[in-house]
Design an enzyme around this catalytic site. Structure first.
Site, PDB file in Angstrom:
ATOM      1  N   GLU A 252       2.102   1.719  -3.506  1.00  9.92           N
ATOM      2  CA  GLU A 252       1.070   2.335  -4.402  1.00  9.92           C
ATOM      3  C   GLU A 252       0.860   3.811  -4.213  1.00  9.92           C
ATOM      4  OE1 GLU A 252      -2.603  -0.429  -4.630  1.00  9.92           O
ATOM      5  OE2 GLU A 252      -3.633   1.210  -3.729  1.00  9.92           O
TER       6      GLU A 252
ATOM      7  N   SER B 236      15.187  14.771   1.565  1.00 12.45           N
ATOM      8  CA  SER B 236      16.494  13.878   2.061  1.00 12.45           C
ATOM      9  C   SER B 236      15.387  12.677   2.462  1.00 12.45           C
ATOM     10  CB  SER B 236      17.025  14.534   2.940  1.00 12.45           C
ATOM     11  OG  SER B 236      18.128  13.391   3.270  1.00 12.45           O
TER      12      SER B 236
ATOM     13  N   ARG C  66       0.690  -1.171   0.002  1.00 11.91           N
ATOM     14  CA  ARG C  66       0.106   0.133  -0.037  1.00 11.91           C
ATOM     15  C   ARG C  66       0.875   1.309   0.098  1.00 11.91           C
ATOM     16  NH1 ARG C  66      -2.463  -3.979  -0.757  1.00 11.91           N
ATOM     17  NH2 ARG C  66      -4.403  -4.322  -0.225  1.00 11.91           N
TER      18      ARG C  66
END
Lengths: 147, 147, 147, 147, 147, 147, 147, 147, 147, 147
Positions: free
Chosen positions: F91, F114, F88
């Site tokens: 995604e 960063s 997830r």
């Protein structure tokens, strides 16, 4: 627990010691050499009676029969096979895949050749210009369902 | 310049308009349906006389003959084919590749089946349980050279 | 030549203008919404009568019927689908694939569920904790051949 | 430390010795066969009471219960599964993925079917033309949040 | 037909001409900048009222509103993103993925954070050693179902 | 030589025996749970004093402190993670990556967040519709150099 | 809308017509040849003043200045570069990557060389055995944060 | 037979026990730290005299000298390196590869920088805004042959 | 069972102890160094007489002869080889592949060079500007079959 | 701007119209057929005098000469080439790569064959058993630098 890999190793070892070919073994259990080799390698399941016959023919331990009859997990690790003998068949699928598809559609309709209800043979075709490998495949035609 | 893609499009269009099958076209130029389709798709080169015959049979422009006879660049874009009809053949190579290799080695020696000096046919096999697709391949056996 | 992509675009356009859902269209041609959408997208072939019915229902050009009835080339370009709605189904195959295989083997024997002689439906399942998506698949059991 | 792999091996061994099916085991612990198999394979976590029940039913060592209840790391190694029985489900996602997405959007709105709040069953559907595999999935509809 | 790509181009063009930032646009339609940008790029669907508001705010053609409200197909083409600004987030998932998983399991149980019932913000955090990017994500906890 | 893998195993084992959570351990050494877990897994290096503190807190062998303070080789083996809890987040990077980039550029200029001078927390956010996972990331803004 | 690709094409064309080298152009705008080329190719953003200077120096349309100053999306399409001149640098990263890492850790601590606060030059080093390419990179050391 | 992996392990162990840095070891055998580390890791071959010197300096078994002087097989397993310290160099090749190529062509002609007749150093560059990593590479220019 | 890997290890060990080169071994069995090395590595099968000769020449166990004569499974694990010495040959195939194809078609017709009925040699070519590696390949021309 | 692709198309067209072979063209400009084809395809740069000679020989537009002399970007898109004629060379690198490496190390030392200071020829070797393709490569030996 005995695994399919264990039984494959036993078969190869017994085959070597007895000096048998795959054709010999196939004949002993009255199956085709293609299926006999494939199921011995753990890529197919022997029907129970054939598993018993193979155990007897090669004097394998009794436990091996059940293992030979189990449904295998069919795994190949090389998406593109590197061995030249296998690669040539991959190449044939690449070059002639669209042709196989077009002719199956032309002769049968919208469907495919089954790779499950399927059989295959390999024979040596004598030829004065050099003998040839003949591979014959036969798979049930499956029509796409429309619902 | 006329390309192989252009000629493929002309052939498909002419075929549709004339209501021909690949078998019909193959018969007109006296070649197999497999090779006829494959070379029409630009995956093989027609011998010059056959290229001429095809141009005549389908009333293609004369320039197409030379294009049909050119050596093609054989490209397939899907390492693993997605179309189910083609995938099943890929699956057969994955499952039975080691078996084809073992039996070729057993019957011939250390070598391979040629995919170049090669031919193939597709036929419909009537069967009461459902007709079957029969695919027959024949390739010259090539022995590894040891030097 | 009219292609499947052309006809798909015509269908989507006609659907929008007429304010129809896929369910509506499916009902008009008396097929399931799953198959209707899939064949409209060019991933399946309509039976000829259904292709005619769709052409009539959406007032498509007559030529479209033949295109809708042609065997499609089923191609998907993302080995792992990125859209979350499709990925979840890929994830289910990854997580539950071995379970589906084990239970099919347990209930049927050494074989598979056909993806060709296959049908599927999607329905909305009311539920007080939040409605649920119900997906039902039914495919013919195919037994591995042993020869 | 006992791992999930260790416990999986114990379960398979106990299952073989007792001659049980996955359905039998599922019944003993009052869960579905799909979840029982999946969690036994280490792809899901048993609720604690069910883990205890399984340990009792199969006479596993007590330590196994905690292991069965741990959150698993769900890993599959083949992006495209090779086993034909699993591949067919991958193929269904490839062919029908866009259709599942379109119908979910049509019936529910902009969202997906959950693969977490999810359940599935496999049943044998008798059919005179050959029995069929029925797979039923039910997952909670999740609406995309807009904020 | 107007596509999501068309509307994205119109939005970017209108934004440039009006000299607006994404924050400005988000404020005009009373949504978050993250969702506003994402849906403007075609990776999310605007609620209908917000689609209308955006069309008004940027003087887009009326037809654009329906397009902005359609469920998108979420596609990304680089499995591993190359742009350094995006790659760093991929790297964080690679390095800290197992940690996120462990802490979610510890705090909630066997489940995941939803990426659907989800929201996110980006803010600038002043810092004497150099300002920092703050990214806050909030997703509903989803418990695995056991059945 | 003792490796990071060895020490990770010791930590997990000590944690189980003592019945500690990652939060408990983090508190004992006065670090965040995210960093404590990540460095315990061998994906980050503990500052020397913290390595010593952890060795004391969990009664690890003294040699482990130096190992915990070594710079790790950060390796992840799945380009696309399969575990749903980690996927997830992948995604989210796929769907919202371009949005994160656009907003960072809008708020800061041409640069990135960063992933090295970086910190992160995971908390449980109570919510009547279901508790939520809150993930907060803070990374120093780095401006591209132009020279 | 003018894109970065459009401006890159204008720069290459202007450079050819004027017979300039990248060093010449870099000198005109008082930047390094590496950055000048990279930003001209659309892989970096020119500071605004430099964008203006370049537009003047090469007589580009005024609109190009804003485009040159926009944050680019850095995309490379070949995971492994094929051009031999670029591949050799990829090879150096493969062969010497662990060495670079070990020496950075030895000289600085647990951290990395920034690729953002970074600069690079290419010079020709005369050498009687054949001139050499000298590449110098300088990037800010970034210490991993522990929190 | 002693392998390169065996000798690498001996070197790391001896280095730890003696409390030496790679710079120290390099100095003892009068080679650069980059080459010393790389060849100690088995990615390069020591010249025989240097192999002997290293064996003496670290009191390795005599057999190790021959192993250190053997031509290695240079293998890296991650096409895209995941460790952030190494990835940044991969990123530099991705972003600046075309620039390196353009400037080499401009300064030398049609050719490349050799990665074989090549050397590299890593130094710490003090800087009030934060010290910097300096990497210097020098490779012989190789002109493409035209024949 | 003795494997090809076992015999390869025996050959390398015997070669080291006897201080032989591959040329020396090849001469002892009257074969080319290329084939001798390749078959010793398990990538080709020795003719039986040569296998016997090698066993005698290096005092290997008698059982090794049969293993050396078995058809090997030719596997390479790196799709793109990383070792620079091998990569350069891969690069040559990438750069000059279309040229090799064009010239073979020009000189022979529509066909290929066999990699099975094939031989190769490597020699040192003295040259005042630096000695050169000469690689000579000779493979039988195979004409595509048209049927 | 005229591109290398444009000039390649002009060369192929001029070659067809004049009925020339690559050997004929190579002879006209006094270069090898391999280099002539490769540089005509845009995979190498012609020396300026040869570019001029080719322009004259084939009556190309004058602007083409500069394009033919530009350093090309060498790109191949198929990691594993599919065309059988090219694949066989890839296969040779896979099967014989370690052998080429071992013999180069044995004959020269720790180094490689250059693919830059390199030349190659293709000739037809008459043979009563079927003519053979002879490929000869010669590349400068490059010794690894140790510093």
């Amino acid at each position: 627990m005995m695994t399919k890999e264990d039984v494959t190793a036993m078969i190869i070892s017994a085959k070597k010691q007895a000096g048998l070919t795959w054709e010999d073994i196939a004949e002993k259990i009255d199956m085709s050499p293609v299926f006999t080799h494939s199921a011995s390698m753990g890529m197919n399941a022997f029907p129970e009676a054939k598993a018993e016959a193979l155990v007897t023919a090669l004097s394998l331990p009794q436990e091996a029969a059940a293992v030979l009859a189990e449904s295998p997990n069919k795994v190949w690790e090389q998406t593109v096979p590197t061995d030249p003998c296998v690669y040539r068949f991959y190449e044939i699928v690449g070059v002639y895949g669209p042709t196989l598809k077009a002719l199956i559609h032309e002769k049968f309709g919208d469907g495919i050749m089954s790779a499950i209800d399927f059989e295959m043979s390999v024979t040596r075709e004598p030829n004065p210009k050099g003998d040839r490998v003949k591979v014959e495949m036969s798979g049930k035609y499956l029509q796409y369902n429309a619902w």
